[in-house]
Design a protein around this motif. Structure first.
Motif, PDB file in Angstrom:
ATOM      1  N   LEU A  68       0.951  -1.381   0.007  1.00  0.00           N
ATOM      2  CA  LEU A  68      -0.026  -0.012   0.120  1.00  0.00           C
ATOM      3  C   LEU A  68       0.657   1.246   0.063  1.00  0.00           C
ATOM      4  O   LEU A  68       2.086   1.196   0.548  1.00  0.00           O
ATOM      5  CB  LEU A  68      -0.942   0.190   1.289  1.00  0.00           C
ATOM      6  N   LEU A  69       0.319   2.202  -0.606  1.00  0.00           N
ATOM      7  CA  LEU A  69       0.978   3.721  -0.494  1.00  0.00           C
ATOM      8  C   LEU A  69      -0.375   4.501  -0.123  1.00  0.00           C
ATOM      9  O   LEU A  69      -1.600   4.206  -0.519  1.00  0.00           O
ATOM     10  CB  LEU A  69       1.575   4.053  -1.764  1.00  0.00           C
ATOM     11  N   LEU A 105       2.520   6.053 -11.454  1.00  0.00           N
ATOM     12  CA  LEU A 105       3.194   7.208 -10.898  1.00  0.00           C
ATOM     13  C   LEU A 105       4.585   7.354 -10.717  1.00  0.00           C
ATOM     14  O   LEU A 105       5.280   6.399 -10.345  1.00  0.00           O
ATOM     15  CB  LEU A 105       2.743   7.237  -9.556  1.00  0.00           C
ATOM     16  N   GLU A 106       5.163   8.035 -11.547  1.00  0.00           N
ATOM     17  CA  GLU A 106       6.731   8.249 -11.879  1.00  0.00           C
ATOM     18  C   GLU A 106       7.297   9.277 -11.142  1.00  0.00           C
ATOM     19  O   GLU A 106       6.653  10.386 -11.027  1.00  0.00           O
ATOM     20  CB  GLU A 106       6.746   8.371 -13.230  1.00  0.00           C
ATOM     21  N   GLU A 151       8.555   7.283   3.874  1.00  0.00           N
ATOM     22  CA  GLU A 151       9.094   8.320   2.688  1.00  0.00           C
ATOM     23  C   GLU A 151       7.918   8.713   1.972  1.00  0.00           C
ATOM     24  O   GLU A 151       6.994   8.238   1.632  1.00  0.00           O
ATOM     25  CB  GLU A 151      10.092   7.469   1.870  1.00  0.00           C
ATOM     26  N   SER A 152       7.986  10.225   1.576  1.00  0.00           N
ATOM     27  CA  SER A 152       6.957  10.915   0.643  1.00  0.00           C
ATOM     28  C   SER A 152       8.007  11.141  -0.504  1.00  0.00           C
ATOM     29  O   SER A 152       9.047  11.633  -0.568  1.00  0.00           O
ATOM     30  CB  SER A 152       7.011  12.128   1.490  1.00  0.00           C
ATOM     31  N   LEU A 153       7.410  10.973  -1.724  1.00  0.00           N
ATOM     32  CA  LEU A 153       7.728  11.390  -2.938  1.00  0.00           C
ATOM     33  C   LEU A 153       6.800  11.869  -3.737  1.00  0.00           C
ATOM     34  O   LEU A 153       5.797  11.691  -3.591  1.00  0.00           O
ATOM     35  CB  LEU A 153       8.103   9.862  -3.741  1.00  0.00           C
ATOM     36  N   THR A 190       1.738  13.907  -4.561  1.00  0.00           N
ATOM     37  CA  THR A 190       2.766  13.080  -3.699  1.00  0.00           C
ATOM     38  C   THR A 190       2.041  11.805  -3.049  1.00  0.00           C
ATOM     39  O   THR A 190       1.113  11.578  -3.141  1.00  0.00           O
ATOM     40  CB  THR A 190       2.732  14.022  -2.188  1.00  0.00           C
ATOM     41  N   ILE A 191       3.165  10.799  -2.972  1.00  0.00           N
ATOM     42  CA  ILE A 191       2.664   9.405  -2.444  1.00  0.00           C
ATOM     43  C   ILE A 191       3.682   9.320  -0.980  1.00  0.00           C
ATOM     44  O   ILE A 191       4.805   9.864  -0.991  1.00  0.00           O
ATOM     45  CB  ILE A 191       2.727   8.313  -3.522  1.00  0.00           C
ATOM     46  N   ASP A 192       3.320   8.700  -0.236  1.00  0.00           N
ATOM     47  CA  ASP A 192       3.776   7.872   0.884  1.00  0.00           C
ATOM     48  C   ASP A 192       3.992   6.553   0.894  1.00  0.00           C
ATOM     49  O   ASP A 192       3.121   5.749   0.391  1.00  0.00           O
ATOM     50  CB  ASP A 192       2.996   8.269   2.271  1.00  0.00           C
TER      51      ASP A 192
END
Length: 141
Positions: A33-34, A136-137, A92-94, A86-88
């Protein structure tokens, strides 16, 4: 599941994800999961959704199953309107950019997800629409 029940379920999953550094138990224990942070297409409201994902070619694929419903989920429309999100992942967040996959690329990723998590094949059978696959890149600086 009605909207209130789904919102409550998502709230509990998000809370557990954050509390346990990206791990969630129960039905989601074996599903990566993210957390997807996105903005409402019409409202501009910040939203967060827990999402199953598949690591793919330097990015992360997510799947607009909407529980097998006849229509795409709201988050999918939001990503089309505002693709930089943004994803977690774990702790970490990206920053990423969403890209809807099509053709052979979509089929390849979708087949991998159905093999990895068979419930996705059940969700596909529950609807007549083609379930969108979104990659999601990493966002360019």
């Amino acid at each position: 599941m009605d909207k209130a029940a789904l919102d409550e379920q998502n709230r509990r999953v998000i809370e557990e994800f954050r509390r346990r550094g990206g791990r969630v138990g129960g039905d989601y224990e074996k599903i990566p999961l993210l957390l997807l942070h996105h903005v409402g297409a019409g409202t501009g409201t910040a939203r967060v959704n827990p999402m199953a994902y598949l690591a793919v070619d330097g990015g992360y694929a997510v799947f607009a199953t909407n529980g097998g419903a006849a229509h795409d989920p709201a988050w999918f429309h939001n990503l089309r309107a505002h693709p930089r999100v943004t994803i977690d992942l774990g702790t970490e967040s990206l920053e990423v950019v969403a890209r809807v996959l099509g053709g052979e690329e979509r089929e390849r990723v979708w087949a991998k997800q159905k093999a990895a998590v068979p419930v996705f094949a059940e969700l596909e059978r529950a609807t007549t629409r083609e379930i969108p696959v979104v990659l999601l890149e990493p966002a360019p600086d």
